[in-house]
Design a protein around this motif. Structure first.
Motif, PDB file in Angstrom:
ATOM      1  N   VAL A  92      86.102  20.057  38.511  1.00 14.71           N
ATOM      2  CA  VAL A  92      86.719  21.072  37.657  1.00 14.71           C
ATOM      3  C   VAL A  92      88.156  20.699  37.292  1.00 14.71           C
ATOM      4  O   VAL A  92      88.493  20.558  36.113  1.00 14.71           O
ATOM      5  CB  VAL A  92      86.689  22.470  38.332  1.00 14.71           C
ATOM      6  N   VAL A  93      89.008  20.526  38.283  1.00 14.41           N
ATOM      7  CA  VAL A  93      90.431  20.297  38.016  1.00 14.41           C
ATOM      8  C   VAL A  93      90.648  18.974  37.279  1.00 14.41           C
ATOM      9  O   VAL A  93      91.382  18.924  36.285  1.00 14.41           O
ATOM     10  CB  VAL A  93      91.259  20.362  39.322  1.00 14.41           C
ATOM     11  N   SER A  94      90.011  17.912  37.735  1.00  9.17           N
ATOM     12  CA  SER A  94      90.202  16.615  37.084  1.00  9.17           C
ATOM     13  C   SER A  94      89.772  16.617  35.613  1.00  9.17           C
ATOM     14  O   SER A  94      90.539  16.171  34.754  1.00  9.17           O
ATOM     15  CB  SER A  94      89.460  15.517  37.857  1.00  9.17           C
ATOM     16  N   PRO A  95      88.584  17.111  35.262  1.00  7.87           N
ATOM     17  CA  PRO A  95      88.229  17.141  33.839  1.00  7.87           C
ATOM     18  C   PRO A  95      89.195  17.974  32.989  1.00  7.87           C
ATOM     19  O   PRO A  95      89.478  17.615  31.845  1.00  7.87           O
ATOM     20  CB  PRO A  95      86.822  17.749  33.826  1.00  7.87           C
ATOM     21  N   VAL A  96      89.719  19.071  33.550  1.00  5.70           N
ATOM     22  CA  VAL A  96      90.677  19.888  32.795  1.00  5.70           C
ATOM     23  C   VAL A  96      91.953  19.088  32.554  1.00  5.70           C
ATOM     24  O   VAL A  96      92.474  19.039  31.428  1.00  5.70           O
ATOM     25  CB  VAL A  96      90.978  21.216  33.532  1.00  5.70           C
ATOM     26  N   ARG A  97      92.458  18.441  33.590  1.00  2.00           N
ATOM     27  CA  ARG A  97      93.693  17.651  33.445  1.00  2.00           C
ATOM     28  C   ARG A  97      93.500  16.505  32.455  1.00  2.00           C
ATOM     29  O   ARG A  97      94.333  16.286  31.566  1.00  2.00           O
ATOM     30  CB  ARG A  97      94.124  17.102  34.798  1.00  2.00           C
ATOM     31  N   LEU A  98      92.421  15.756  32.625  1.00  5.23           N
ATOM     32  CA  LEU A  98      92.202  14.602  31.761  1.00  5.23           C
ATOM     33  C   LEU A  98      91.887  15.020  30.323  1.00  5.23           C
ATOM     34  O   LEU A  98      92.374  14.398  29.374  1.00  5.23           O
ATOM     35  CB  LEU A  98      91.099  13.721  32.336  1.00  5.23           C
ATOM     36  N   ALA A  99      91.085  16.064  30.158  1.00  7.04           N
ATOM     37  CA  ALA A  99      90.784  16.538  28.801  1.00  7.04           C
ATOM     38  C   ALA A  99      92.059  16.996  28.091  1.00  7.04           C
ATOM     39  O   ALA A  99      92.244  16.717  26.902  1.00  7.04           O
ATOM     40  CB  ALA A  99      89.759  17.673  28.847  1.00  7.04           C
ATOM     41  N   HIS A 100      92.928  17.669  28.808  1.00  6.02           N
ATOM     42  CA  HIS A 100      94.177  18.136  28.199  1.00  6.02           C
ATOM     43  C   HIS A 100      94.986  16.954  27.687  1.00  6.02           C
ATOM     44  O   HIS A 100      95.473  16.956  26.551  1.00  6.02           O
ATOM     45  CB  HIS A 100      94.983  18.953  29.211  1.00  6.02           C
ATOM     46  N   HIS A 101      95.120  15.933  28.508  1.00 13.13           N
ATOM     47  CA  HIS A 101      95.876  14.752  28.078  1.00 13.13           C
ATOM     48  C   HIS A 101      95.184  14.052  26.902  1.00 13.13           C
ATOM     49  O   HIS A 101      95.820  13.739  25.896  1.00 13.13           O
ATOM     50  CB  HIS A 101      96.047  13.764  29.228  1.00 13.13           C
ATOM     51  N   LEU A 102      93.884  13.797  27.047  1.00 10.07           N
ATOM     52  CA  LEU A 102      93.155  13.056  26.018  1.00 10.07           C
ATOM     53  C   LEU A 102      93.119  13.804  24.691  1.00 10.07           C
ATOM     54  O   LEU A 102      93.345  13.218  23.628  1.00 10.07           O
ATOM     55  CB  LEU A 102      91.730  12.760  26.498  1.00 10.07           C
ATOM     56  N   LEU A 103      92.824  15.103  24.739  1.00  8.82           N
ATOM     57  CA  LEU A 103      92.718  15.869  23.493  1.00  8.82           C
ATOM     58  C   LEU A 103      94.061  15.998  22.784  1.00  8.82           C
ATOM     59  O   LEU A 103      94.107  16.008  21.550  1.00  8.82           O
ATOM     60  CB  LEU A 103      92.123  17.248  23.763  1.00  8.82           C
ATOM     61  N   SER A 104      95.140  16.071  23.532  1.00  8.67           N
ATOM     62  CA  SER A 104      96.461  16.150  22.893  1.00  8.67           C
ATOM     63  C   SER A 104      96.694  14.960  21.979  1.00  8.67           C
ATOM     64  O   SER A 104      97.127  15.109  20.833  1.00  8.67           O
ATOM     65  CB  SER A 104      97.564  16.217  23.953  1.00  8.67           C
ATOM     66  N   GLY A 105      96.385  13.770  22.467  1.00  5.42           N
ATOM     67  CA  GLY A 105      96.559  12.566  21.657  1.00  5.42           C
ATOM     68  C   GLY A 105      95.587  12.494  20.504  1.00  5.42           C
ATOM     69  O   GLY A 105      95.937  12.092  19.390  1.00  5.42           O
ATOM     70  N   MET A 106      94.338  12.863  20.769  1.00  5.39           N
ATOM     71  CA  MET A 106      93.314  12.813  19.714  1.00  5.39           C
ATOM     72  C   MET A 106      93.646  13.773  18.578  1.00  5.39           C
ATOM     73  O   MET A 106      93.547  13.421  17.401  1.00  5.39           O
ATOM     74  CB  MET A 106      91.940  13.130  20.304  1.00  5.39           C
ATOM     75  N   VAL A 107      94.058  14.991  18.921  1.00 11.43           N
ATOM     76  CA  VAL A 107      94.404  15.979  17.894  1.00 11.43           C
ATOM     77  C   VAL A 107      95.615  15.505  17.091  1.00 11.43           C
ATOM     78  O   VAL A 107      95.641  15.627  15.858  1.00 11.43           O
ATOM     79  CB  VAL A 107      94.649  17.372  18.523  1.00 11.43           C
ATOM     80  N   ALA A 108      96.590  14.924  17.751  1.00 10.64           N
ATOM     81  CA  ALA A 108      97.778  14.419  17.051  1.00 10.64           C
ATOM     82  C   ALA A 108      97.398  13.341  16.036  1.00 10.64           C
ATOM     83  O   ALA A 108      98.001  13.257  14.971  1.00 10.64           O
ATOM     84  CB  ALA A 108      98.789  13.861  18.059  1.00 10.64           C
ATOM     85  N   ARG A 109      96.385  12.530  16.346  1.00 11.26           N
ATOM     86  CA  ARG A 109      95.924  11.476  15.434  1.00 11.26           C
ATOM     87  C   ARG A 109      94.898  11.986  14.423  1.00 11.26           C
ATOM     88  O   ARG A 109      94.542  11.292  13.487  1.00 11.26           O
ATOM     89  CB  ARG A 109      95.327  10.313  16.220  1.00 11.26           C
ATOM     90  N   GLY A 110      94.336  13.172  14.662  1.00 14.42           N
ATOM     91  CA  GLY A 110      93.343  13.733  13.747  1.00 14.42           C
ATOM     92  C   GLY A 110      91.959  13.147  13.905  1.00 14.42           C
ATOM     93  O   GLY A 110      91.120  13.296  13.017  1.00 14.42           O
TER      94      GLY A 110
END
Length: 192
Positions: A92-110
């Motif tokens: 639970v905690v690890s996927p939330v942490r990693l998804a938050h980091h990964l999605l931030s970059g992906m959204v910034a790049r579109g």
């Protein structure tokens, strides 16, 4: 891809988890092959190590699969609490942490692709593997919510693992509604 690990009985889970928990995360970057990062995903520092490794080479992550998982088998009150908390940390905690980091970059790049694996165990209660089943239900709900939130950003979130043989996360809204009409939707994991 986060390699998953099979659950063990409460009696031997701690002995199994500690030496084998360092999971490899393979990430597909644009224009290059997969790489591997070794970290203990049950700990905040292990997740920080993954994020540090991801940003250290400056290459954006285009696609990632969050697939790590551990479990404890046995009656909840007889298993070691630390083992149950490790399940929550990895599943639970690890996927939330990693998804938050990964999605931030992906959204910034579109653009970007994130897959969060769940399990058939997400579809109902899991006697003698209570924290595992609950963690997989969390991941299924989490991925569905992220998919909705990422609409229009160029980022997709998918989650295989539904017991129906198909993932309603990847279905269009009309297909989800047809598969789960309000009159047939269960409010809990117990048959009604």
């Amino acid at each position: 891809m986060l390699r998953s690990h099979r659950w063990r009985t409460a009696e031997n889970s701690a002995a199994y988890l500690l030496p084998h928990l360092s999971s490899g995360i393979s990430l597909l970057d644009a224009g290059c092959g997969p790489g591997t990062i070794t970290a203990d995903l049950a700990t905040p520092s292990g997740n920080d190590d993954v994020v540090t490794a991801l940003v250290s080479d400056g290459r954006p992550v285009s696609a990632a699969v969050l697939n790590a998982g551990v479990g404890v088998h046995g009656r909840f009150d007889r298993a070691d609490l630390a083992d149950h908390l490790r399940v929550v940390g990895v599943n639970v905690v690890s996927p939330v942490r990693l998804a938050h980091h990964l999605l931030s970059g992906m959204v910034a790049r579109g653009e970007g692709r994130l897959m969060v694996t769940s399990s058939i165990a997400a579809d109902g209660p899991g006697p003698f593997q209570s924290t595992y089943a609950a963690s997989k239900a969390f991941l299924s709900s989490f991925a569905q919510a992220l998919r909705y939130e990422m609409r229009g950003t160029g980022v997709t979130v998918t989650s295989p693992g539904s017991g129906s043989g198909r993932s309603l996360v990847t279905a269009k809204p009309a297909a989800r509604q047809a598969a789960n009409p309000p009159s047939r939707t269960r409010t809990s994991g117990w048959p009604q």
